[in-house]
Write an enzyme that holds these catalytic residues in place. Structure first.
Site, PDB file in Angstrom:
ATOM      1  N   SER A 302      39.032  40.379  45.030  1.00 44.31           N
ATOM      2  CA  SER A 302      39.948  41.197  45.828  1.00 44.31           C
ATOM      3  C   SER A 302      40.336  42.490  45.125  1.00 44.31           C
ATOM      4  O   SER A 302      40.751  43.449  45.779  1.00 44.31           O
ATOM      5  CB  SER A 302      41.201  40.393  46.181  1.00 44.31           C
ATOM      6  N   ASP A 553      53.487  40.600  43.642  1.00 45.04           N
ATOM      7  CA  ASP A 553      52.090  40.803  43.281  1.00 45.04           C
ATOM      8  C   ASP A 553      52.035  41.851  42.175  1.00 45.04           C
ATOM      9  O   ASP A 553      52.241  43.044  42.426  1.00 45.04           O
ATOM     10  CB  ASP A 553      51.298  41.267  44.507  1.00 45.04           C
ATOM     11  N   HIS A 556      47.272  43.298  41.966  1.00 47.40           N
ATOM     12  CA  HIS A 556      46.604  44.353  42.730  1.00 47.40           C
ATOM     13  C   HIS A 556      47.368  45.671  42.561  1.00 47.40           C
ATOM     14  O   HIS A 556      48.401  45.724  41.903  1.00 47.40           O
ATOM     15  CB  HIS A 556      46.513  43.949  44.201  1.00 47.40           C
TER      16      HIS A 556
END
Length: 586
Positions: A302, A553, A556
């Site tokens: 990802s 998060d 990312h």
């Protein structure tokens, strides 16, 4: 049968109506003449072009309606796009680009700037322009960008998390948690606190190469080859980012930090400056020209998707691509130069299977460290540039296999009487060696391969599930604020070792370089979504009374944000490779 009308009545009626019709026509002609006269006076005082422009573009509110992309086949809609696509454009449709020039609107937009939105999504969109102050005034409210009214449904349809489609193929039952799962097990030391309130004049990052003792080939070509792109400083660039979350419809929801309500935005404007040369701002037209007739593929997890979407957003500002992809291969085509951008999912870059092996039962993922992932390797000869990245999935539960023998495992080792031969970090190094060797010995690959080094996460104070946090980080770390991270250091070291061992086996005509971003991005704890990973208006974004951080998060990267620098590196590597070839052949 006789008619009720008297003889000659029709003739008499027509004769009676004729004078009235003549009078009506005469009045209409006179009215038209008056209208034309008044219109001519209006045009003299207010030219038609500005009148039409104001009517269609609503420039009085600094917002525009952009009917930019008109499908030739109007039956194609976003609702019928394959669920595995990034949904930026209808798959399989011909698109006719309708660029809308914003130059000259109140004198506030740079000449020649063009932006596009899909047909049928006409809504008020903030005007992107090179004037940072004007852009922020027109886009900010209460400290963050507002999602344009009427545009949410379209953006949500475009952004339906293709990550879910990716992990469905892997048999993960809870796709919503996969981004947290990939970070599990990362041990991060408590970092020093950063003073609040970003200083626009701050220069941060210090000089760092973060390289291992081995000499790693990090660049190709002769032009500027002596400059180490990965040693330098972060600095604040008042020009700001090249795009906004509103001018690119392919940003995954979890990386749309401004759209999710993040109140600060200085993190968008820091840029990297190598010590011995310049790293130019990304030039979309330059990239497309260098990649004319070529294909660049992003292969990995990802975070690889994160980088690919960043590149799409940068290119989207000059041309809207056609979506030609499917669930297996996300593919975007830029018609002006016949350039293709591809993304393929490969969580480990090597072969993985759920089948039972020896004492490892069915269901637990078996990672074959000595076998490349065949799902993308068959396509490698069709790619001109390949950007590989991996690492974070080695924190997930898995079994490591070499020569069909179980040699280790992560979060799984049922037989305590046996000793595992390798841990997850060593397994990562072995996988890197294998995939690099597979690329440089492929008989039909002659292109350029780039290995992007391990992307650092910033779960300070623990892992994602043990109180780790990047909440409240608004600017890069200073060198004296850096805290050593053993897990990241070891992953990076094993990756370099695997790269060097793999490249020694080179037998084809390809080029392979390492894009060493690990040290550069260790400073950018401010660039992650943190708690701003969803649109939920009731989400927690601050530490609780008990000091517990909100779910977040820190793996990312926000878009726009630091991740765009990765594609500035990619462009510079490609430029040196292709322009170097031209100069050497002339």
């Amino acid at each position: 049968m006789t008619s009720d009308w008297p003889k000659g009545s029709v003739t008499m009626a027509a004769s009676a109506a004729f004078p009235q019709s003549l009078a009506y026509i005469t009045a209409s002609v006179a009215g038209l003449a008056v209208f034309l006269f008044l219109s001519s006076l209006l045009l003299v005082s207010n030219p038609l072009s500005s009148t039409v422009q104001e009517y269609f573009y609503k420039v009085d509110t600094l917002k525009v309606i952009l009917p930019a992309v008109i499908p030739k086949n109007q039956t194609d809609t976003y609702s019928n796009v394959d669920a595995g696509d990034n949904k930026s454009l209808p798959s399989g449709s011909d698109f006719e680009l309708k660029p809308t020039s914003l130059s000259g609107i109140n004198g506030s937009v740079s000449e020649g700037v063009r932006y596009y939105l899909p047909s049928g999504s006409e809504s008020n969109v903030e005007v992107p322009n090179s004037n940072k102050e004007l852009r922020e005034d027109s886009m900010k409210k209460d400290g963050h960008v507002q999602v344009p009214a009427g545009n949410t449904e379209m953006k949500e349809e475009l952004q339906k998390n293709d990550r879910v489609a990716d992990v469905k193929d892997l048999g993960i039952k809870n796709p919503a948690s996969v981004d947290e799962e990939v970070a599990k097990g990362a041990k991060v030391s408590e970092a020093s606190s950063v003073p609040s309130g970003p200083d626009p004049k701050l220069k941060s990052g210090g000089e760092t190469s973060y390289a291992a003792s081995q000499e790693v080939p990090t660049m190709t070509g002769s032009d500027d080859s002596g400059c180490d792109l990965f040693k330098g400083t972060w600095f604040y660039d008042p020009l700001g980012p090249m795009y906004t979350n509103n001018s690119c419809p392919v940003i995954t929801r979890m990386q749309n930090c401004q759209g999710n309500g993040r109140p600060d935005r200085e993190y968008e404007s820091y840029r990297w400056k190598p010590s011995q040369c310049d790293l130019p701002r990304f030039d979309a037209k330059k990239f497309l020209e260098l990649m004319r007739g070529k294909t660049i593929a992003f292969i990995g997890d990802s975070v690889a998707r994160n980088q690919m979407e960043s590149l799409l957003c940068l290119l989207w500002q000059v041309e809207v691509p056609r979506n030609q992809g499917n669930r297996r291969m996300h593919r975007y085509y830029f018609r002006s130069t016949s350039t293709k951008i591809v993304r393929m999912w490969s969580s480990w870059l090597v072969h993985q299977t759920p089948e039972a092996i020896d004492f490892a039962p069915e269901g637990v993922t078996k990672v074959h460290l000595d076998t490349p992932d065949e799902n993308f390797m068959e396509f490698v000869p069709t790619f001109d540039v390949v950007v590989l990245s991996s690492g974070h999935w080695f924190a997930k539960q898995s079994v490591y296999v070499l020569n069909n023998e179980i040699v280790g495992g992560r979060l799984w080792w049922p037989d305590k009487s046996r000793e595992a031969k390798i841990n997850n970090i060593e397994a990562f190094g072995a996988s890197v060696e294998n995939i690099v060797a597979s690329i440089v010995t492929h008989p039909n690959f002659t292109g350029l391969a780039i290995l992007r080094s391990y992307s650092p996460s910033h779960y300070e104070g623990g892992a994602w599930d043990t109180g780790g946090s990047c909440t409240g980080k608004t600017r890069p770390l200073e060198p004296e604020q850096m805290v050593k991270n053993d897990n990241i250091d070891k992953m990076h070291e094993k990756q370099i070792t695997g790269f060097l061992r793999g490249i020694q086996k080179k037998s084809n005509k390809s080029k392979f370089v390492m894009m060493d971003i690990t040290g550069v991005f260790s400073y950018r704890h401010d660039g992650h979504p943190g708690p701003f990973r969803s649109l939920d208006p009731n989400k927690r974004t601050h530490f609780g009374p008990d000091g517990k951080p909100p779910p977040q998060d820190c793996l990312h990267w926000c878009m726009p944000g630091p991740v765009d620098t990765w594609n500035e590196f990619v462009l510079e590597i490609i430029r040196r490779e292709y322009e170097g070839k031209k100069s050497s052949s002339s």
